[in-house]
Design a protein around this motif. Structure first.
Motif, PDB file in Angstrom:
ATOM      1  N   VAL A 118      29.829  18.491  16.532  1.00  0.00           N
ATOM      2  CA  VAL A 118      28.716  18.575  15.592  1.00  0.00           C
ATOM      3  C   VAL A 118      29.145  17.895  14.292  1.00  0.00           C
ATOM      4  O   VAL A 118      30.131  18.297  13.682  1.00  0.00           O
ATOM      5  CB  VAL A 118      28.328  20.045  15.342  1.00  0.00           C
ATOM      6  CG1 VAL A 118      27.213  20.137  14.315  1.00  0.00           C
ATOM      7  CG2 VAL A 118      27.932  20.721  16.644  1.00  0.00           C
ATOM      8  N   THR A 119      28.420  16.845  13.882  1.00  0.00           N
ATOM      9  CA  THR A 119      28.779  16.144  12.651  1.00  0.00           C
ATOM     10  C   THR A 119      27.949  16.594  11.460  1.00  0.00           C
ATOM     11  O   THR A 119      28.411  16.547  10.336  1.00  0.00           O
ATOM     12  CB  THR A 119      28.648  14.615  12.814  1.00  0.00           C
ATOM     13  OG1 THR A 119      27.330  14.313  13.254  1.00  0.00           O
ATOM     14  CG2 THR A 119      29.665  14.100  13.811  1.00  0.00           C
ATOM     15  N   GLU A 120      26.698  17.025  11.690  1.00  0.00           N
ATOM     16  CA  GLU A 120      25.934  17.591  10.582  1.00  0.00           C
ATOM     17  C   GLU A 120      24.838  18.493  11.110  1.00  0.00           C
ATOM     18  O   GLU A 120      24.387  18.358  12.239  1.00  0.00           O
ATOM     19  CB  GLU A 120      25.351  16.507   9.668  1.00  0.00           C
ATOM     20  CG  GLU A 120      24.306  15.633  10.291  1.00  0.00           C
ATOM     21  CD  GLU A 120      23.745  14.612   9.307  1.00  0.00           C
ATOM     22  OE1 GLU A 120      23.252  15.028   8.247  1.00  0.00           O
ATOM     23  OE2 GLU A 120      23.798  13.418   9.612  1.00  0.00           O
ATOM     24  N   HIS A 121      24.448  19.441  10.253  1.00  0.00           N
ATOM     25  CA  HIS A 121      23.393  20.395  10.586  1.00  0.00           C
ATOM     26  C   HIS A 121      22.130  19.916   9.898  1.00  0.00           C
ATOM     27  O   HIS A 121      22.120  19.736   8.689  1.00  0.00           O
ATOM     28  CB  HIS A 121      23.796  21.780  10.062  1.00  0.00           C
ATOM     29  CG  HIS A 121      23.349  22.866  10.976  1.00  0.00           C
ATOM     30  ND1 HIS A 121      22.032  23.196  11.117  1.00  0.00           N
ATOM     31  CD2 HIS A 121      24.035  23.688  11.802  1.00  0.00           C
ATOM     32  CE1 HIS A 121      21.930  24.181  11.993  1.00  0.00           C
ATOM     33  NE2 HIS A 121      23.136  24.503  12.426  1.00  0.00           N
ATOM     34  N   ASN A 122      21.077  19.676  10.663  1.00  0.00           N
ATOM     35  CA  ASN A 122      19.857  19.133  10.079  1.00  0.00           C
ATOM     36  C   ASN A 122      18.772  20.175   9.873  1.00  0.00           C
ATOM     37  O   ASN A 122      17.605  19.854   9.804  1.00  0.00           O
ATOM     38  CB  ASN A 122      19.315  18.005  10.957  1.00  0.00           C
ATOM     39  CG  ASN A 122      20.241  16.812  10.966  1.00  0.00           C
ATOM     40  OD1 ASN A 122      21.051  16.658  10.073  1.00  0.00           O
ATOM     41  ND2 ASN A 122      20.142  15.979  11.967  1.00  0.00           N
ATOM     42  N   GLY A 137      16.885  24.026  10.834  1.00  0.00           N
ATOM     43  CA  GLY A 137      16.188  24.488  12.024  1.00  0.00           C
ATOM     44  C   GLY A 137      17.143  24.531  13.195  1.00  0.00           C
ATOM     45  O   GLY A 137      18.273  24.988  13.087  1.00  0.00           O
ATOM     46  N   ASN A 138      16.701  24.017  14.323  1.00  0.00           N
ATOM     47  CA  ASN A 138      17.553  24.046  15.506  1.00  0.00           C
ATOM     48  C   ASN A 138      18.044  22.653  15.881  1.00  0.00           C
ATOM     49  O   ASN A 138      18.239  22.349  17.053  1.00  0.00           O
ATOM     50  CB  ASN A 138      16.798  24.690  16.678  1.00  0.00           C
ATOM     51  CG  ASN A 138      15.468  24.020  16.946  1.00  0.00           C
ATOM     52  OD1 ASN A 138      15.054  23.138  16.203  1.00  0.00           O
ATOM     53  ND2 ASN A 138      14.803  24.432  17.995  1.00  0.00           N
ATOM     54  N   HIS A 139      18.227  21.794  14.873  1.00  0.00           N
ATOM     55  CA  HIS A 139      18.691  20.434  15.144  1.00  0.00           C
ATOM     56  C   HIS A 139      20.048  20.162  14.508  1.00  0.00           C
ATOM     57  O   HIS A 139      20.294  20.553  13.372  1.00  0.00           O
ATOM     58  CB  HIS A 139      17.677  19.409  14.630  1.00  0.00           C
ATOM     59  CG  HIS A 139      16.413  19.413  15.434  1.00  0.00           C
ATOM     60  ND1 HIS A 139      15.319  20.165  15.076  1.00  0.00           N
ATOM     61  CD2 HIS A 139      16.082  18.789  16.585  1.00  0.00           C
ATOM     62  CE1 HIS A 139      14.362  19.989  15.976  1.00  0.00           C
ATOM     63  NE2 HIS A 139      14.801  19.166  16.902  1.00  0.00           N
ATOM     64  N   VAL A 140      20.905  19.479  15.253  1.00  0.00           N
ATOM     65  CA  VAL A 140      22.213  19.072  14.757  1.00  0.00           C
ATOM     66  C   VAL A 140      22.454  17.625  15.160  1.00  0.00           C
ATOM     67  O   VAL A 140      21.852  17.119  16.101  1.00  0.00           O
ATOM     68  CB  VAL A 140      23.348  19.961  15.338  1.00  0.00           C
ATOM     69  CG1 VAL A 140      23.293  21.368  14.770  1.00  0.00           C
ATOM     70  CG2 VAL A 140      23.313  19.988  16.852  1.00  0.00           C
ATOM     71  N   ARG A 141      23.331  16.955  14.434  1.00  0.00           N
ATOM     72  CA  ARG A 141      23.726  15.592  14.771  1.00  0.00           C
ATOM     73  C   ARG A 141      25.016  15.714  15.564  1.00  0.00           C
ATOM     74  O   ARG A 141      25.945  16.413  15.155  1.00  0.00           O
ATOM     75  CB  ARG A 141      23.911  14.806  13.470  1.00  0.00           C
ATOM     76  CG  ARG A 141      24.376  13.408  13.558  1.00  0.00           C
ATOM     77  CD  ARG A 141      23.504  12.415  14.236  1.00  0.00           C
ATOM     78  NE  ARG A 141      22.133  12.255  13.781  1.00  0.00           N
ATOM     79  CZ  ARG A 141      21.220  11.577  14.505  1.00  0.00           C
ATOM     80  NH1 ARG A 141      21.542  11.054  15.659  1.00  0.00           N
ATOM     81  NH2 ARG A 141      20.004  11.428  14.058  1.00  0.00           N
ATOM     82  N   ARG A 189      23.969  11.373  18.905  1.00  0.00           N
ATOM     83  CA  ARG A 189      22.688  11.893  19.375  1.00  0.00           C
ATOM     84  C   ARG A 189      22.195  12.998  18.449  1.00  0.00           C
ATOM     85  O   ARG A 189      22.971  13.653  17.782  1.00  0.00           O
ATOM     86  CB  ARG A 189      22.827  12.472  20.786  1.00  0.00           C
ATOM     87  CG  ARG A 189      23.116  11.441  21.848  1.00  0.00           C
ATOM     88  CD  ARG A 189      23.073  12.055  23.235  1.00  0.00           C
ATOM     89  NE  ARG A 189      23.170  11.030  24.257  1.00  0.00           N
ATOM     90  CZ  ARG A 189      24.323  10.661  24.817  1.00  0.00           C
ATOM     91  NH1 ARG A 189      25.459  11.212  24.452  1.00  0.00           N
ATOM     92  NH2 ARG A 189      24.330   9.724  25.739  1.00  0.00           N
ATOM     93  N   MET A 190      20.866  13.188  18.471  1.00  0.00           N
ATOM     94  CA  MET A 190      20.259  14.334  17.816  1.00  0.00           C
ATOM     95  C   MET A 190      20.318  15.475  18.823  1.00  0.00           C
ATOM     96  O   MET A 190      19.817  15.343  19.936  1.00  0.00           O
ATOM     97  CB  MET A 190      18.807  14.015  17.451  1.00  0.00           C
ATOM     98  CG  MET A 190      18.057  15.191  16.863  1.00  0.00           C
ATOM     99  SD  MET A 190      18.758  15.796  15.332  1.00  0.00           S
ATOM    100  CE  MET A 190      18.418  14.439  14.239  1.00  0.00           C
ATOM    101  N   GLY A 191      20.972  16.567  18.443  1.00  0.00           N
ATOM    102  CA  GLY A 191      21.100  17.691  19.360  1.00  0.00           C
ATOM    103  C   GLY A 191      20.097  18.773  19.028  1.00  0.00           C
ATOM    104  O   GLY A 191      19.806  19.026  17.862  1.00  0.00           O
ATOM    105  N   ARG A 192      19.568  19.395  20.069  1.00  0.00           N
ATOM    106  CA  ARG A 192      18.620  20.490  19.894  1.00  0.00           C
ATOM    107  C   ARG A 192      19.275  21.766  20.397  1.00  0.00           C
ATOM    108  O   ARG A 192      19.823  21.792  21.486  1.00  0.00           O
ATOM    109  CB  ARG A 192      17.363  20.212  20.708  1.00  0.00           C
ATOM    110  CG  ARG A 192      16.179  21.052  20.341  1.00  0.00           C
ATOM    111  CD  ARG A 192      14.998  20.708  21.229  1.00  0.00           C
ATOM    112  NE  ARG A 192      15.261  21.176  22.597  1.00  0.00           N
ATOM    113  CZ  ARG A 192      15.003  22.398  23.030  1.00  0.00           C
ATOM    114  NH1 ARG A 192      14.483  23.285  22.218  1.00  0.00           N
ATOM    115  NH2 ARG A 192      15.273  22.743  24.274  1.00  0.00           N
ATOM    116  N   ILE A 193      19.236  22.809  19.566  1.00  0.00           N
ATOM    117  CA  ILE A 193      19.796  24.094  19.973  1.00  0.00           C
ATOM    118  C   ILE A 193      18.675  24.878  20.643  1.00  0.00           C
ATOM    119  O   ILE A 193      17.667  25.184  19.995  1.00  0.00           O
ATOM    120  CB  ILE A 193      20.349  24.860  18.759  1.00  0.00           C
ATOM    121  CG1 ILE A 193      21.411  24.020  18.038  1.00  0.00           C
ATOM    122  CG2 ILE A 193      20.904  26.201  19.200  1.00  0.00           C
ATOM    123  CD1 ILE A 193      21.800  24.563  16.672  1.00  0.00           C
TER     124      ILE A 193
END
Length: 94
Positions: free
Chosen positions: A22-26, A28-32, A41-45
């Motif tokens: 995980v490089t950054e927390h965007n 809500g439930n999204h992380v880079r 990638r854009m990650g979805r929790i």
């Protein structure tokens, strides 16, 4: 056997999953994510993890890239710091 010695059998990625950091927390439930295959990638929790597992920057996770949008992925699993250290020691991740 004490807790601190010996290796645990850790969950490994399936064929369609990759290690990621995980490089950054965007919000809500999204992380880079920086994935082991070299992609960002854009990650979805997913909801099942959202409130049970806190995901922070620098955490090692397993991501499953979407079939239809390769620049996005679902976060499937988060490793503890100890587990991540073990993965690094065994050469699975950098």
């Amino acid at each position: 056997m004490s807790e601190n010695t010996g290796r645990k059998n850790l969950r490994m990625p399936n064929d369609d999953e990759v290690f990621a950091v995980v490089t950054e927390h965007n919000g809500g439930n999204h992380v880079r994510l920086r994935c082991a295959d070299g992609e960002d990638r854009m990650g979805r929790i997913p909801g099942r993890m959202k409130y049970r597992v806190w995901i922070n920057e620098g955490d090692v996770v397993i991501a499953e890239p979407w079939d239809w949008q390769d620049e996005k992925a679902n976060v499937e699993w988060r490793y503890t710091d100890e587990d991540a250290d073990q993965l690094r020691a065994e050469g699975h991740i950098d």
